[in-house]
Design a protein around this motif. Sequence first.
Motif, PDB file in Angstrom:
ATOM      1  N   SER A  62       0.725  -1.266  -0.459  1.00 53.63           N
ATOM      2  CA  SER A  62      -0.471  -0.235  -0.467  1.00 53.63           C
ATOM      3  C   SER A  62       0.508   1.084  -0.017  1.00 53.63           C
ATOM      4  O   SER A  62       2.014   1.077   0.073  1.00 53.63           O
ATOM      5  N   THR A  64       1.828   3.537   2.207  1.00 51.57           N
ATOM      6  CA  THR A  64       2.675   3.123   2.940  1.00 51.57           C
ATOM      7  C   THR A  64       3.767   2.967   2.858  1.00 51.57           C
ATOM      8  O   THR A  64       5.017   2.844   3.233  1.00 51.57           O
ATOM      9  N   THR A 138      -4.081  13.513   4.165  1.00 51.90           N
ATOM     10  CA  THR A 138      -5.146  13.541   3.876  1.00 51.90           C
ATOM     11  C   THR A 138      -6.196  13.274   5.252  1.00 51.90           C
ATOM     12  O   THR A 138      -7.391  12.844   5.259  1.00 51.90           O
ATOM     13  N   ASP A 164       5.287  12.677  -0.476  1.00 51.05           N
ATOM     14  CA  ASP A 164       4.166  11.858   0.078  1.00 51.05           C
ATOM     15  C   ASP A 164       3.309  12.437  -1.032  1.00 51.05           C
ATOM     16  O   ASP A 164       2.362  13.110  -0.698  1.00 51.05           O
ATOM     17  N   GLN A 189      -4.884   3.088  -5.001  1.00 53.93           N
ATOM     18  CA  GLN A 189      -6.668   2.849  -4.376  1.00 53.93           C
ATOM     19  C   GLN A 189      -7.407   4.196  -4.019  1.00 53.93           C
ATOM     20  O   GLN A 189      -8.434   4.564  -4.016  1.00 53.93           O
ATOM     21  N   LYS A 190      -6.524   5.394  -4.621  1.00 56.97           N
ATOM     22  CA  LYS A 190      -7.103   6.901  -4.232  1.00 56.97           C
ATOM     23  C   LYS A 190      -7.363   7.518  -5.438  1.00 56.97           C
ATOM     24  O   LYS A 190      -8.464   7.215  -6.026  1.00 56.97           O
TER      25      LYS A 190
HETATM   26  C1  LIG Z   1      -1.204  11.176   2.236  1.00 59.78           C
HETATM   27  C2  LIG Z   1      -1.131   9.480   2.393  1.00 59.78           C
HETATM   28  N1  LIG Z   1      -0.155   8.735   2.874  1.00 59.78           N
HETATM   29  C3  LIG Z   1       0.263   8.018   2.567  1.00 59.78           C
HETATM   30  C4  LIG Z   1      -0.902   7.461   3.078  1.00 59.78           C
HETATM   31  C5  LIG Z   1      -0.245   5.387   3.361  1.00 59.78           C
HETATM   32  O1  LIG Z   1      -1.739   4.796   2.447  1.00 59.78           O
HETATM   33  P1  LIG Z   1      -1.167   3.440   3.125  1.00 59.78           P
HETATM   34  O2  LIG Z   1      -2.896   3.413   3.698  1.00 59.78           O
HETATM   35  O3  LIG Z   1      -2.282   3.415   1.265  1.00 59.78           O
HETATM   36  O4  LIG Z   1      -0.759   2.503   2.897  1.00 59.78           O
HETATM   37  C6  LIG Z   1      -2.247   7.790   2.707  1.00 59.78           C
HETATM   38  C7  LIG Z   1      -3.066   6.565   3.170  1.00 59.78           C
HETATM   39  O5  LIG Z   1      -4.560   7.274   3.544  1.00 59.78           O
HETATM   40  C8  LIG Z   1      -2.573   9.134   2.588  1.00 59.78           C
HETATM   41  O6  LIG Z   1      -2.873   9.699   2.651  1.00 59.78           O
END
Ligand SMILES: Cc1ncc(COP(=O)(O)O)c(C=O)c1O
Length: 379
Positions: A62, A64, A138, A164, A189-190
């Motif tokens: 994901s 992260t 987010t 990021d 996924q966004k």
């Molecule tokens: C700005 C931002 N960075 C990192 C992440 C982490 O992504 P994930 O939940 O896909 O690991 C998110 C998830 O919402 C995010 O919005």
Amino acid sequence: MNWEDVLLIPGPVNVAYDVLLESAKPVINHRSKSFHKLYEELVSNIRTLLGTSNEVLLFTASGTGAVEALAANFGPGRKALVPATGEFSSRFAEALRIYGAEVSVVEAEPGSAPSLDVVLRQMDEFKPDLVAMVYNDTSPGVRLSYIDKLCREAKSRGILTLVDAVSAVGGDELEIDKWGIDALAGASQKCLSAPPGISFAVLSKDAISSLRSGKTFYFDITRYLEYSRRSETPFTPAVTLLSSLNSALANIIEFGVNRWVRLHIERALPLYRAFEKLGFEPFVKEEYRSRTVLSFKTPAAVSPQKLRERLAEAYNIQIAGGLGKLRDSIIRIGVMGRIPLRELVALICAMGLEVKELGLPANIEGALYELRNLEKVYG
Ligand SMILES: Cc1ncc(COP(=O)(O)O)c(C=O)c1O
């Protein structure tokens, strides 16, 4: 009856059937010509989306995972400056610390970002080797609106720029080469409207010549670079998810990348006005308001948690609460990717009715009227 949920959370988002069906096709060998073709198409599509020819690396993880890859490959032994924007800038700072960076955070009030002047002042005092930023945090819905200027300032001082952009890629303006972004993390996924599970890093020449390898095994970028030369990944990738992401990207390119980004921007602005007409106050001041995650304080008598539960139970509409300390004090509405206009109309009506149910005023008609020009943007 299992009614399908409308996902208006900050990711994952609803995914179109043609994109989902790609994942239902037979699994392919990840060391085959078919995979090489898929890999090359993906890299090319991500480059088209981002308007850059920088190196693209794909991770089965994901968002992260991609952020951690940046921390692990650029952080060790370096000084890192992190403007505080919310939960995700805290996570970036934490990952950098774990991988041995000395981190200095530029603090800000919750729901805001530090001003550019303050960041630059701390940059000149701390003299970092890199700046790690979250373009669109987010968790409070904070957008680092001066990111272009900050990247340019950093580059002019020979400082690496790590971004990021997980919740901004495809949903907001992003000029990797012009702004000088050395390493960017994105996810499937966004705003790209693909299923969760794939993330990617986009790296400049400066980034590649500044790698510090050997601190992580799975996310060792040096290893990914070696494999990318033969259009492969070092470890078994989620081939089915990669196919879906490729098809989602192809859809965006066909729709028009600029048009897709404009759709996000031009959709967010009237929505802020619409929710204000229902009695919801934007949590973030205008300067830093996100275009992909809208956060609001609810009217005093409206519990964010109860509102979310009602929307989920009565209408199958999922919205989010705050993260961390903001858990029960705000609501967050994800407006990312492919959202039919009818779903926004339904959300406004449902939220307005819930407010009215409590005897509070809500101008539902006025709120709906704010969306009247969106039809043109949707095309
Ligand atoms: C700005 C931002 N960075 C990192 C992440 C982490 O992504 P994930 O939940 O896909 O690991 C998110 C998830 O919402 C995010 O919005």
